[in-house]
Design an enzyme around this catalytic site. Structure first.
Site, PDB file in Angstrom:
ATOM      1  N   SER A 153       0.840  -1.200   0.000  1.00  0.00           N
ATOM      2  CA  SER A 153       0.000   0.000   0.000  1.00  0.00           C
ATOM      3  C   SER A 153       0.881   1.259   0.000  1.00  0.00           C
ATOM      4  CB  SER A 153      -0.963  -0.035   1.190  1.00  0.00           C
ATOM      5  OG  SER A 153      -2.001   0.909   1.039  1.00  0.00           O
ATOM      6  N   GLU A 214      -8.966  -5.894  -5.700  1.00  0.00           N
ATOM      7  CA  GLU A 214      -8.638  -4.473  -5.575  1.00  0.00           C
ATOM      8  C   GLU A 214      -8.909  -3.715  -6.873  1.00  0.00           C
ATOM      9  OE1 GLU A 214      -4.996  -3.427  -3.266  1.00  0.00           O
ATOM     10  OE2 GLU A 214      -4.512  -5.529  -3.597  1.00  0.00           O
ATOM     11  N   HIS A 252      -7.485  -5.890  -0.598  1.00  0.00           N
ATOM     12  CA  HIS A 252      -6.332  -5.084  -0.194  1.00  0.00           C
ATOM     13  C   HIS A 252      -5.689  -5.575   1.103  1.00  0.00           C
ATOM     14  CE1 HIS A 252      -3.865  -1.506  -0.592  1.00  0.00           C
ATOM     15  NE2 HIS A 252      -4.109  -1.160   0.657  1.00  0.00           N
TER      16      HIS A 252
END
Length: 273
Positions: A153, A214, A252
């Protein structure tokens, strides 16, 4: 079930300490293989957001490296870089993993609040290069030619920042679900200068990944990652070997365990010298 005889759970051959740098505190976690070190030293994996994934990576490598000829995972030192918190994440990561960009370029905060302070990526990279890495190399048998950095991320975004601005810092770069949309204008500007840094002795491998679930069209992480992989692969004389993986049925958060398993193979793979 709790009694006075209960003991805290301890991960074998793992240690932690607080390091203060530029008035910022970092909780550093280190795990060491039980195997005797190779003559060249152990590979080392520098792991961002250490509070959230250090234990998972340490246990994964402890199990899989028992049979490297079958698993492709070799013993390695894991260095988790976290913060003094019991939670999986700390707001300080927003500063450490980003460059300063106009607020207008940032995505909206789903909680409706302002984002924490940002813009400390260069300072954080200096901490890694001038403080943390020398400390680890001073205490443990490290193979300086086989060092990896792993982030997910915003951590994946920072991994890309390092690759684009100081590609010689590591030999393996693992950027999971990188938040390219976060600092994209800065990232593209840094990328435009990368060809000047591609010396003939550079031999870097980069892995960009995403979970299938995602790809919802909001931030185009898959599309932006694939495009970056293509551009990196076409630069110079092949000094950067970039690849992309998508993990089926993962979102995610759930993508982290499978990313760690795949990342370990990528980070510890033996390469010809």
């Amino acid at each position: 079930m709790k009694s006075t005889d209960d003991q805290p759970v301890v991960i074998p051959r793992s240690y932690s300490k607080i390091i203060t740098y530029q008035e910022r505190d970092y909780h550093i976690f280190v795990s060491i293989p039980a195997d005797p070190p190779p003559e060249s030293g152990f590979p080392v994996i520098y792991l961002l957001d250490g509070n959230s994934v250090f234990a998972t990576m340490t246990e994964a490598i402890r199990i899989q490296s028992r049979g490297p000829e079958r698993t492709g995972v070799y013993p390695a030192i894991v260095v988790g870089i976290g913060y003094p918190t019991d939670g999986p994440y700390h707001p300080a990561r927003f500063f450490d993993y980003t460059y300063e960009v106009p607020v207008s370029e940032l995505p909206g905060n789903p909680k409706g609040a302002e984002w924490p302070q940002m813009g400390g990526a260069e300072q954080f990279l200096t901490f890694l290069e001038e403080e943390l890495k020398p400390s680890i190399e001073n205490y443990f048998p490290v193979d300086r030619t086989q060092q990896a950095i792993f982030g997910h991320s915003l951590g994946g975004l920072f991994v890309l920042h390092v690759l684009l601005t100081k590609p010689h810092a590591f030999q393996r770069y693992i950027a999971g679900s990188p938040s390219i949309h976060w600092n994209e204008s800065v990232l593209l500007a840094k990328e435009s200068q990368l060809p000047k840094l591609l010396t003939d002795d550079l031999d870097v491998h980069a892995l960009l990944t995403i979970g299938e679930l995602e790809s919802d069209g909001r931030f185009l992480v898959k599309e932006k990652s694939l495009a970056l992989v293509e551009r990196l692969s076409s630069m110079g004389n092949g000094q950067i070997k970039a690849s992309f993986k998508e993990f089926a049925d993962e979102n995610h958060s759930s993508v982290l365990p499978v990313l760690i398993s795949q990342g370990l193979k990528f980070a510890t793979k033996k390469t010809a010298r």
